[in-house]
Design an enzyme around this catalytic site. Structure first.
Site, PDB file in Angstrom:
ATOM      1  N   ASP A  42       0.835  -1.205   0.000  1.00 20.84           N
ATOM      2  CA  ASP A  42       0.000   0.000   0.000  1.00 20.84           C
ATOM      3  C   ASP A  42       0.868   1.252   0.000  1.00 20.84           C
ATOM      4  OD1 ASP A  42      -2.871   1.180   0.688  1.00 20.84           O
ATOM      5  OD2 ASP A  42      -1.399   2.230   1.941  1.00 20.84           O
ATOM      6  N   TYR A  47       2.848   9.770   0.121  1.00 17.75           N
ATOM      7  CA  TYR A  47       3.935   9.194   0.923  1.00 17.75           C
ATOM      8  C   TYR A  47       5.306   9.480   0.295  1.00 17.75           C
ATOM      9  CZ  TYR A  47       0.059   6.376   2.837  1.00 17.75           C
ATOM     10  OH  TYR A  47      -1.124   5.955   3.390  1.00 17.75           O
ATOM     11  N   LYS A  72      -2.697   6.010  -4.150  1.00 18.51           N
ATOM     12  CA  LYS A  72      -3.832   6.899  -3.821  1.00 18.51           C
ATOM     13  C   LYS A  72      -3.572   8.303  -4.335  1.00 18.51           C
ATOM     14  CE  LYS A  72      -3.812   4.581   0.693  1.00 18.51           C
ATOM     15  NZ  LYS A  72      -2.373   4.468   1.024  1.00 18.51           N
ATOM     16  N   HIS A 105      -7.669   9.323  -1.900  1.00 20.71           N
ATOM     17  CA  HIS A 105      -7.029   9.233  -0.582  1.00 20.71           C
ATOM     18  C   HIS A 105      -7.918   9.823   0.526  1.00 20.71           C
ATOM     19  CE1 HIS A 105      -2.761   9.157   1.352  1.00 20.71           C
ATOM     20  NE2 HIS A 105      -3.679   8.866   2.247  1.00 20.71           N
TER      21      HIS A 105
HETATM   22  N1  LIG Z   1      -5.626   6.045   3.764  1.00 19.87           N
HETATM   23  C1  LIG Z   1      -5.132   6.795   4.725  1.00 19.87           C
HETATM   24  O1  LIG Z   1      -5.500   7.960   4.902  1.00 19.87           O
HETATM   25  C2  LIG Z   1      -4.086   6.223   5.642  1.00 19.87           C
HETATM   26  C3  LIG Z   1      -3.781   6.871   6.846  1.00 19.87           C
HETATM   27  C4  LIG Z   1      -2.823   6.292   7.666  1.00 19.87           C
HETATM   28  C5  LIG Z   1      -2.190   5.118   7.292  1.00 19.87           C
HETATM   29  N2  LIG Z   1      -2.493   4.526   6.093  1.00 19.87           N
HETATM   30  C6  LIG Z   1      -1.816   3.285   5.642  1.00 19.87           C
HETATM   31  O2  LIG Z   1      -1.874   2.347   6.674  1.00 19.87           O
HETATM   32  C7  LIG Z   1      -0.554   1.899   7.014  1.00 19.87           C
HETATM   33  C8  LIG Z   1      -0.505   1.529   8.458  1.00 19.87           C
HETATM   34  O3  LIG Z   1      -0.751   2.650   9.284  1.00 19.87           O
HETATM   35  P1  LIG Z   1       0.390   3.234  10.228  1.00 19.87           P
HETATM   36  O4  LIG Z   1       1.671   2.888   9.617  1.00 19.87           O
HETATM   37  O5  LIG Z   1       0.170   4.661  10.475  1.00 19.87           O
HETATM   38  O6  LIG Z   1       0.075   2.499  11.613  1.00 19.87           O
HETATM   39  P2  LIG Z   1       0.267   0.987  12.176  1.00 19.87           P
HETATM   40  O7  LIG Z   1       0.581   0.023  11.089  1.00 19.87           O
HETATM   41  O8  LIG Z   1      -0.903   0.716  13.062  1.00 19.87           O
HETATM   42  O9  LIG Z   1       1.505   1.159  13.141  1.00 19.87           O
HETATM   43  C9  LIG Z   1       2.803   1.436  12.699  1.00 19.87           C
HETATM   44  C10 LIG Z   1       3.693   1.639  13.937  1.00 19.87           C
HETATM   45  O10 LIG Z   1       3.679   0.435  14.710  1.00 19.87           O
HETATM   46  C11 LIG Z   1       5.004  -0.028  14.923  1.00 19.87           C
HETATM   47  N3  LIG Z   1       4.996  -1.492  14.740  1.00 19.87           N
HETATM   48  C12 LIG Z   1       4.603  -2.166  13.635  1.00 19.87           C
HETATM   49  N4  LIG Z   1       4.699  -3.510  13.836  1.00 19.87           N
HETATM   50  C13 LIG Z   1       5.169  -3.670  15.090  1.00 19.87           C
HETATM   51  C14 LIG Z   1       5.482  -4.802  15.870  1.00 19.87           C
HETATM   52  N5  LIG Z   1       5.314  -6.025  15.385  1.00 19.87           N
HETATM   53  N6  LIG Z   1       5.966  -4.602  17.128  1.00 19.87           N
HETATM   54  C15 LIG Z   1       6.128  -3.352  17.614  1.00 19.87           C
HETATM   55  N7  LIG Z   1       5.841  -2.223  16.921  1.00 19.87           N
HETATM   56  C16 LIG Z   1       5.363  -2.381  15.661  1.00 19.87           C
HETATM   57  C17 LIG Z   1       5.853   0.649  13.869  1.00 19.87           C
HETATM   58  O11 LIG Z   1       7.131   0.905  14.424  1.00 19.87           O
HETATM   59  P3  LIG Z   1       8.469   0.189  13.871  1.00 19.87           P
HETATM   60  O12 LIG Z   1       8.705   0.798  12.499  1.00 19.87           O
HETATM   61  O13 LIG Z   1       9.459   0.572  14.889  1.00 19.87           O
HETATM   62  O14 LIG Z   1       8.182  -1.289  13.818  1.00 19.87           O
HETATM   63  C18 LIG Z   1       5.112   1.932  13.585  1.00 19.87           C
HETATM   64  O15 LIG Z   1       5.539   2.955  14.464  1.00 19.87           O
HETATM   65  C19 LIG Z   1       0.316   3.076   6.593  1.00 19.87           C
HETATM   66  O16 LIG Z   1       1.667   2.726   6.454  1.00 19.87           O
HETATM   67  C20 LIG Z   1      -0.336   3.463   5.307  1.00 19.87           C
HETATM   68  O17 LIG Z   1       0.071   2.599   4.259  1.00 19.87           O
HETATM   69  C21 LIG Z   1      -3.444   5.053   5.281  1.00 19.87           C
END
Ligand SMILES: NC(=O)c1ccc[n+]([C@@H]2O[C@H](COP(=O)([O-])OP(=O)(O)OC[C@H]3O[C@@H](n4cnc5c(N)ncnc54)[C@H](OP(=O)(O)O)[C@@H]3O)[C@@H](O)[C@H]2O)c1
Length: 274
Positions: A42, A47, A72, A105
């Site tokens: 994704d 980004y 997006k 998006h």
């Molecule tokens: N459509 C939209 O508007 C929108 C908005 C937000 C996000 N997104 C998408 O959704 C994806 C996920 O959201 P997100 O990245 O904000 O949040 P997330 O996946 O809920 O959390 C990411 C955070 O969790 C930590 N983490 C991940 N796996 C872990 C594990 N196994 N153990 C400990 N810590 C862990 C990561 O740190 P480390 O790097 O230190 O592991 C990072 O700081 C984004 O990358 C993006 O592609 C879309």
């Protein structure tokens, strides 16, 4: 792997989020994820890492048609001519002939939805994307979007995790034969501080992140896209296909809802409430 299908399009239910995965480190993280088994990636124009995603995919050696790639278009680019320009630029950065899924998006306010979705359908007809969808749409906006002739929306990508229940949106996406793609599926790490999730994890020999991802994927029509920059976390987030939560555990996690929204901007729509 678990798969989700909507409107004839199938995606792996677990994908890799790539927000902030940029530069050489980003390429290495994305490539190692693909090498470990991820087949759904994704990204977004916003980004700033489409070139990195494309490079990681090429370096992985996995054939393009075995991968599901989403990008997006930002809400300032929803006029039809701009949509056509943006997808061309994205494909150039990705060095690909097509993406699998193109999303709005965030909902916009300036351009009528039918105009944007009409352009998205043209992009799909031209073969630049295999499917289209939306992100951050409320039930009201979703209702308008699915009624645009020929929209054929595959997903609504929204914030969804144990602390933010989405019952209305889940029902609306089911009713529209769409997938709900959960972003922030581990609540940016907050699940690690939750004793209920930790306890369930301890019973299964799994981490809080693995339990949360499993909880999402055991729900009908839900996909999830966790992100990590660390190879060990990327791998462990993928190791969720060898255990199952029972009904009581699913209900216990659902009971953790506190309507905690972590992604909210001044351009956000008026969110659905319970
Ligand atoms: N459509 C939209 O508007 C929108 C908005 C937000 C996000 N997104 C998408 O959704 C994806 C996920 O959201 P997100 O990245 O904000 O949040 P997330 O996946 O809920 O959390 C990411 C955070 O969790 C930590 N983490 C991940 N796996 C872990 C594990 N196994 N153990 C400990 N810590 C862990 C990561 O740190 P480390 O790097 O230190 O592991 C990072 O700081 C984004 O990358 C993006 O592609 C879309």
């Amino acid at each position: 792997m678990i798969y989700r299908t909507a409107k004839g399009i199938t995606m792996p239910a677990l994908g890799l989020g790539t927000f902030e995965l940029t530069g050489d480190k980003g390429i290495a993280s994305i490539r190692s994820a693909i090498e470990y088994g991820y087949r759904h990636i994704d990204t977004a124009i916003r980004y700033g890492n489409e070139a990195e995603v494309g490079q990681a995919i090429r370096e992985s050696g996995v054939p393009r048609d075995e991968l599901f790639v989403t990008t997006k278009i930002w809400f300032d680019s929803l006029a039809p001519a701009t949509v056509h320009q943006r997808i061309g630029e994205s494909l150039e950065r990705l060095q690909m002939d097509y993406v699998d899924l193109l999303l709005i998006h965030w909902p916009g306010t300036e351009v009528p939805m039918r105009d944007t979705l009409g352009a998205f359908a043209e992009v799909r007809d031209a073969g630049q994307t295999r499917s289209v969808g939306v992100s951050n749409f409320t039930t009201v906006q979703l209702d308008e979007a699915i009624n645009v002739h020929g929209a054929e929306l595959v997903t609504n990508q929204v914030e969804y995790h144990p602390f933010l229940a989405q019952p209305k949106l889940l029902k609306a996406t089911h009713d529209a034969d769409m997938i709900l793609t959960a972003y922030l599926p581990i609540a940016r790490g907050a699940v690690f501080k939750e004793p209920v999730i930790q306890d369930i994890g301890a019973r299964h020999g799994k981490s809080a992140a693995q339990v949360s991802l499993r909880w999402l994927l055991q729900q009908d029509g839900v996909a999830a896209i966790p992100r990590s920059s660390k190879i060990e976390n990327i791998r462990s987030n993928f190791d969720i296909f060898d255990f199952e939560l029972d009904d009581a555990e699913m209900a216990q996690i659902a009971g953790l809802d506190r309507q905690e929204r972590m992604v909210d901007f001044d351009w956000s729509p008026e969110w659905d409430t319970l």
